[in-house]
Design an enzyme around this catalytic site. Structure first.
Site, PDB file in Angstrom:
ATOM      1  N   ALA A   1       0.833  -1.202   0.000  1.00  0.00           N
ATOM      2  CA  ALA A   1       0.000   0.000   0.000  1.00  0.00           C
ATOM      3  C   ALA A   1       0.868   1.251   0.000  1.00  0.00           C
ATOM      4  O   ALA A   1       1.839   1.342   0.742  1.00  0.00           O
ATOM      5  CB  ALA A   1      -0.912   0.006   1.223  1.00  0.00           C
ATOM      6  N   ASP A   2       0.484   2.215  -0.847  1.00  0.00           N
ATOM      7  CA  ASP A   2       1.137   3.517  -0.786  1.00  0.00           C
ATOM      8  C   ASP A   2       0.260   4.440   0.065  1.00  0.00           C
ATOM      9  O   ASP A   2      -0.779   4.018   0.576  1.00  0.00           O
ATOM     10  CB  ASP A   2       1.395   4.079  -2.187  1.00  0.00           C
ATOM     11  CG  ASP A   2       0.115   4.298  -2.997  1.00  0.00           C
ATOM     12  OD1 ASP A   2      -0.976   4.421  -2.400  1.00  0.00           O
ATOM     13  OD2 ASP A   2       0.213   4.349  -4.236  1.00  0.00           O
ATOM     14  N   SER A   3       0.676   5.679   0.222  1.00  0.00           N
ATOM     15  CA  SER A   3      -0.057   6.580   1.117  1.00  0.00           C
ATOM     16  C   SER A   3      -1.492   6.813   0.640  1.00  0.00           C
ATOM     17  O   SER A   3      -2.404   6.914   1.458  1.00  0.00           O
ATOM     18  CB  SER A   3       0.682   7.904   1.280  1.00  0.00           C
ATOM     19  OG  SER A   3       0.892   8.507   0.025  1.00  0.00           O
TER      20      SER A   3
ATOM     21  N   ASP B   1      -3.373   4.607  -1.007  1.00  0.00           N
ATOM     22  CA  ASP B   1      -4.100   3.381  -0.658  1.00  0.00           C
ATOM     23  C   ASP B   1      -4.521   3.408   0.806  1.00  0.00           C
ATOM     24  O   ASP B   1      -5.638   3.024   1.145  1.00  0.00           O
ATOM     25  CB  ASP B   1      -3.229   2.137  -0.887  1.00  0.00           C
ATOM     26  CG  ASP B   1      -2.966   1.852  -2.350  1.00  0.00           C
ATOM     27  OD1 ASP B   1      -3.842   2.118  -3.192  1.00  0.00           O
ATOM     28  OD2 ASP B   1      -1.864   1.341  -2.644  1.00  0.00           O
ATOM     29  N   VAL B   2      -3.614   3.838   1.662  1.00  0.00           N
ATOM     30  CA  VAL B   2      -3.898   3.875   3.100  1.00  0.00           C
ATOM     31  C   VAL B   2      -5.021   4.870   3.392  1.00  0.00           C
ATOM     32  O   VAL B   2      -5.956   4.562   4.136  1.00  0.00           O
ATOM     33  CB  VAL B   2      -2.623   4.205   3.918  1.00  0.00           C
ATOM     34  CG1 VAL B   2      -2.956   4.435   5.379  1.00  0.00           C
ATOM     35  CG2 VAL B   2      -1.601   3.085   3.767  1.00  0.00           C
TER      36      VAL B   2
END
Length: 79
Positions: A37-39, A41-42
């Site tokens: 997950a990238d930022s 996605d989070v």
């Protein structure tokens, strides 16, 4: 809700969002390391969790949430 019920719902969301097989999702999985997950996605996952569980997750708390277990415990404490 119990922690197990919270975990099962999160497992469904993670499976849908990240394409991981449900039986591979564990409470020890990390969002960035294990799920990639990238930022963004989070942030999207946090918004989905807030909608599903009716909790507000503070921006400063997001940074402390690393594993699925972290979010399970956070939701349990704030529901």
């Amino acid at each position: 809700m119990t922690e197990e019920e919270i975990f099962n719902k999160i497992k469904e969301l993670v499976t849908d969002r990240f394409g991981v097989e449900e039986d591979r999702v564990t409470r020890e999985m990390t969002f960035q390391g294990d799920l990639g997950a990238d930022s963004l996605d989070v942030v999207e996952l946090v918004m989905e969790l807030e909608d599903n569980f009716g909790v507000q997750i503070a921006d400063e708390d997001i940074e402390t949430i690393v594993t699925i277990d972290d979010i399970v415990k956070y939701i349990k404490a704030h529901q």
